[in-house]
Enzyme design. Sequence first.
Site, PDB file in Angstrom:
ATOM      1  N   LYS A  50       0.875  -1.174   0.128  1.00 17.94           N
ATOM      2  CA  LYS A  50       0.042   0.131   0.141  1.00 17.94           C
ATOM      3  C   LYS A  50       0.953   1.370  -0.057  1.00 17.94           C
ATOM      4  O   LYS A  50       1.628   1.441   0.939  1.00 17.94           O
ATOM      5  CB  LYS A  50      -0.885   0.007   1.216  1.00 17.94           C
ATOM      6  CG  LYS A  50      -1.943   1.265   1.089  1.00 17.94           C
ATOM      7  CD  LYS A  50      -2.797   1.157   2.551  1.00 17.94           C
ATOM      8  CE  LYS A  50      -2.357   1.825   3.683  1.00 17.94           C
ATOM      9  NZ  LYS A  50      -1.857   3.333   3.712  1.00 17.94           N
ATOM     10  N   ASP A  77      -3.397   4.351  -1.641  1.00 19.10           N
ATOM     11  CA  ASP A  77      -4.318   4.861  -0.790  1.00 19.10           C
ATOM     12  C   ASP A  77      -4.175   6.559  -0.552  1.00 19.10           C
ATOM     13  O   ASP A  77      -3.485   7.048   0.351  1.00 19.10           O
ATOM     14  CB  ASP A  77      -3.843   4.096   0.605  1.00 19.10           C
ATOM     15  CG  ASP A  77      -4.468   4.768   1.705  1.00 19.10           C
ATOM     16  OD1 ASP A  77      -5.672   5.253   1.517  1.00 19.10           O
ATOM     17  OD2 ASP A  77      -3.960   4.436   2.812  1.00 19.10           O
ATOM     18  N   LYS A  79      -7.167   8.597  -0.502  1.00 21.28           N
ATOM     19  CA  LYS A  79      -8.319   8.718   0.021  1.00 21.28           C
ATOM     20  C   LYS A  79      -8.956  10.097  -0.245  1.00 21.28           C
ATOM     21  O   LYS A  79      -9.031  10.973   0.421  1.00 21.28           O
ATOM     22  CB  LYS A  79      -8.104   9.005   1.737  1.00 21.28           C
ATOM     23  CG  LYS A  79      -7.625   7.690   2.443  1.00 21.28           C
ATOM     24  CD  LYS A  79      -7.467   8.181   3.942  1.00 21.28           C
ATOM     25  CE  LYS A  79      -6.927   6.798   4.768  1.00 21.28           C
ATOM     26  NZ  LYS A  79      -5.655   6.289   4.295  1.00 21.28           N
ATOM     27  N   ASP A  82     -13.007  15.430  -2.365  1.00 18.72           N
ATOM     28  CA  ASP A  82     -13.287  16.933  -2.927  1.00 18.72           C
ATOM     29  C   ASP A  82     -14.394  16.871  -3.766  1.00 18.72           C
ATOM     30  O   ASP A  82     -14.962  16.040  -3.801  1.00 18.72           O
ATOM     31  CB  ASP A  82     -11.786  17.071  -3.955  1.00 18.72           C
ATOM     32  CG  ASP A  82     -11.397  18.570  -3.863  1.00 18.72           C
ATOM     33  OD1 ASP A  82     -12.548  19.390  -4.194  1.00 18.72           O
ATOM     34  OD2 ASP A  82     -10.119  18.895  -3.901  1.00 18.72           O
ATOM     35  N   ASN A  85     -16.190  16.557  -9.493  1.00 19.91           N
ATOM     36  CA  ASN A  85     -15.465  16.930 -10.842  1.00 19.91           C
ATOM     37  C   ASN A  85     -13.947  16.802 -10.668  1.00 19.91           C
ATOM     38  O   ASN A  85     -13.247  16.044 -11.500  1.00 19.91           O
ATOM     39  CB  ASN A  85     -15.726  18.364 -11.389  1.00 19.91           C
ATOM     40  CG  ASN A  85     -14.887  18.778 -12.519  1.00 19.91           C
ATOM     41  OD1 ASN A  85     -15.271  17.961 -13.504  1.00 19.91           O
ATOM     42  ND2 ASN A  85     -14.098  19.824 -12.671  1.00 19.91           N
ATOM     43  N   THR A 141      -9.722   4.453  11.384  1.00 21.86           N
ATOM     44  CA  THR A 141      -9.297   3.299  12.405  1.00 21.86           C
ATOM     45  C   THR A 141      -8.654   4.008  13.677  1.00 21.86           C
ATOM     46  O   THR A 141      -8.733   3.458  14.731  1.00 21.86           O
ATOM     47  CB  THR A 141      -8.640   2.103  12.113  1.00 21.86           C
ATOM     48  OG1 THR A 141      -7.568   2.599  11.317  1.00 21.86           O
ATOM     49  CG2 THR A 141      -9.535   1.037  11.416  1.00 21.86           C
ATOM     50  N   ARG A 204      -3.217  -5.182  14.576  1.00 24.34           N
ATOM     51  CA  ARG A 204      -2.091  -5.521  15.712  1.00 24.34           C
ATOM     52  C   ARG A 204      -2.048  -6.642  16.183  1.00 24.34           C
ATOM     53  O   ARG A 204      -2.766  -7.324  16.816  1.00 24.34           O
ATOM     54  CB  ARG A 204      -2.107  -4.411  16.868  1.00 24.34           C
ATOM     55  CG  ARG A 204      -2.255  -2.751  16.428  1.00 24.34           C
ATOM     56  CD  ARG A 204      -0.731  -2.615  15.900  1.00 24.34           C
ATOM     57  NE  ARG A 204      -0.303  -1.138  15.753  1.00 24.34           N
ATOM     58  CZ  ARG A 204      -0.578  -0.609  14.732  1.00 24.34           C
ATOM     59  NH1 ARG A 204      -0.849  -1.593  13.312  1.00 24.34           N
ATOM     60  NH2 ARG A 204      -0.165   0.572  14.059  1.00 24.34           N
ATOM     61  N   ARG A 234       3.360  -0.353  10.677  1.00 25.89           N
ATOM     62  CA  ARG A 234       4.454  -0.415  11.606  1.00 25.89           C
ATOM     63  C   ARG A 234       4.904  -1.713  12.196  1.00 25.89           C
ATOM     64  O   ARG A 234       5.802  -1.928  12.434  1.00 25.89           O
ATOM     65  CB  ARG A 234       4.033   0.643  12.461  1.00 25.89           C
ATOM     66  CG  ARG A 234       4.165   2.220  12.188  1.00 25.89           C
ATOM     67  CD  ARG A 234       3.458   3.511  12.995  1.00 25.89           C
ATOM     68  NE  ARG A 234       2.196   3.195  12.792  1.00 25.89           N
ATOM     69  CZ  ARG A 234       1.222   3.962  13.307  1.00 25.89           C
ATOM     70  NH1 ARG A 234       1.785   5.001  14.040  1.00 25.89           N
ATOM     71  NH2 ARG A 234       0.245   3.854  13.336  1.00 25.89           N
TER      72      ARG A 234
HETATM   73  O1  C5P Z   1       1.135   1.348  10.770  1.00 28.87           O
HETATM   74  P1  C5P Z   1      -0.118   1.066  10.796  1.00 28.87           P
HETATM   75  O2  C5P Z   1      -0.421  -0.697  10.791  1.00 28.87           O
HETATM   76  O3  C5P Z   1      -1.084   1.735  11.830  1.00 28.87           O
HETATM   77  O4  C5P Z   1      -0.733   1.320   9.351  1.00 28.87           O
HETATM   78  C1  C5P Z   1      -1.949   1.530   8.895  1.00 28.87           C
HETATM   79  C2  C5P Z   1      -2.018   2.068   7.612  1.00 28.87           C
HETATM   80  O5  C5P Z   1      -3.365   2.038   7.099  1.00 28.87           O
HETATM   81  C3  C5P Z   1      -1.749   3.614   7.404  1.00 28.87           C
HETATM   82  O6  C5P Z   1      -1.006   3.652   6.088  1.00 28.87           O
HETATM   83  C4  C5P Z   1      -3.037   4.339   7.497  1.00 28.87           C
HETATM   84  O7  C5P Z   1      -2.699   5.737   6.675  1.00 28.87           O
HETATM   85  C5  C5P Z   1      -3.942   3.305   6.664  1.00 28.87           C
HETATM   86  N1  C5P Z   1      -5.273   3.441   7.096  1.00 28.87           N
HETATM   87  C6  C5P Z   1      -5.814   3.481   8.192  1.00 28.87           C
HETATM   88  N2  C5P Z   1      -6.974   3.684   8.870  1.00 28.87           N
HETATM   89  C7  C5P Z   1      -8.001   3.896   7.801  1.00 28.87           C
HETATM   90  C8  C5P Z   1      -7.524   3.855   6.209  1.00 28.87           C
HETATM   91  C9  C5P Z   1      -6.121   3.850   6.135  1.00 28.87           C
HETATM   92  O8  C5P Z   1      -4.851   3.406   9.195  1.00 28.87           O
HETATM   93  N3  C5P Z   1      -9.320   3.983   8.034  1.00 28.87           N
END
Ligand code: C5P
Length: 262
Positions: A50, A77, A79, A82, A85, A141, A204, A234
């Site tokens: 991603k 990703d 997101k 806007d 158009n 999240t 996690r 992470r």
């Molecule tokens: O490091 P971590 O596992 O928290 O990364 C989660 C990834 O998912 C990040 O790149 C974050 O931008 C993305 N993300 C998220 N929650 C969302 C949409 C995308 O954490 N609702």
Amino acid sequence: MTLSSGPVTSKSATDKVSVAERLFVALDYPDAASALSVAEKLAPLGVSYKVGMQLFYAAGMSVVRQLQPYGKKVFVDLKLHDIPNTVAGAVDSLVRQGVEFLNVHTQGGPEMMQAAVDAAYKAADAIGKPAPKLIAVTLLTSLSERHVREFLFVESASAQEYVQHLALQAKKCGMHGVVCSAQEAALIRKACGPDFLLVTPGIRPSGTDTQDQQRVITPAQALKNDSDYLVVGRPITGAADPLSAARGIVEEMRGALGGATE
Ligand code: C5P
């Protein structure tokens, strides 16, 4: 919410997708070299990647193209959020350059989501490629029940009901799936059906730091809740040994899927 306890049953949306491919490793890095060095380390696993805002704004489409040989899928990703158009134009540019998995924000409204869907199909048609997967972000999240009540000022619904409502709106607009917490995945699956893609960050493995994420869940539980794709950043990119961390997650996913060999 009732959670299923045994291995996950196979669903049509991800039936032909390997276990490792269902893991999107979030390459949140400031430059292409750092992202490509991790992709190189993870190459033996066959995971997907991603590319989020940080890496895309630093390295653009060039890093997306460079990642394609390393990963099964590359999810861009950004997101998008806007007026219709502008989002349609952004989707057109991305799809014409070969992006096959991308997202917009549900909060842009139904006209914006429909404009994105139209633009995606037209652009894919123009370059003779299959339509890309267009995914809608529901509630980040990193936001909790408290944010829904106190910041978004939604008093009449729980976070789960709010996310379910947004997912149904996204489906109605022709989106192929949503990004949501795996805590809501079972509920959305029930509401939106077997082919609707559920992409779930906030993953996690047990014992790891939740950092800024709030609605977190383990890789196995995410699949048991019927997620199609897991997004993990992470816990892999911040590990001393990213390959071993990613392998551990793929093994946990395989276990949850009843020992799938692929
Ligand atoms: O490091 P971590 O596992 O928290 O990364 C989660 C990834 O998912 C990040 O790149 C974050 O931008 C993305 N993300 C998220 N929650 C969302 C949409 C995308 O954490 N609702």
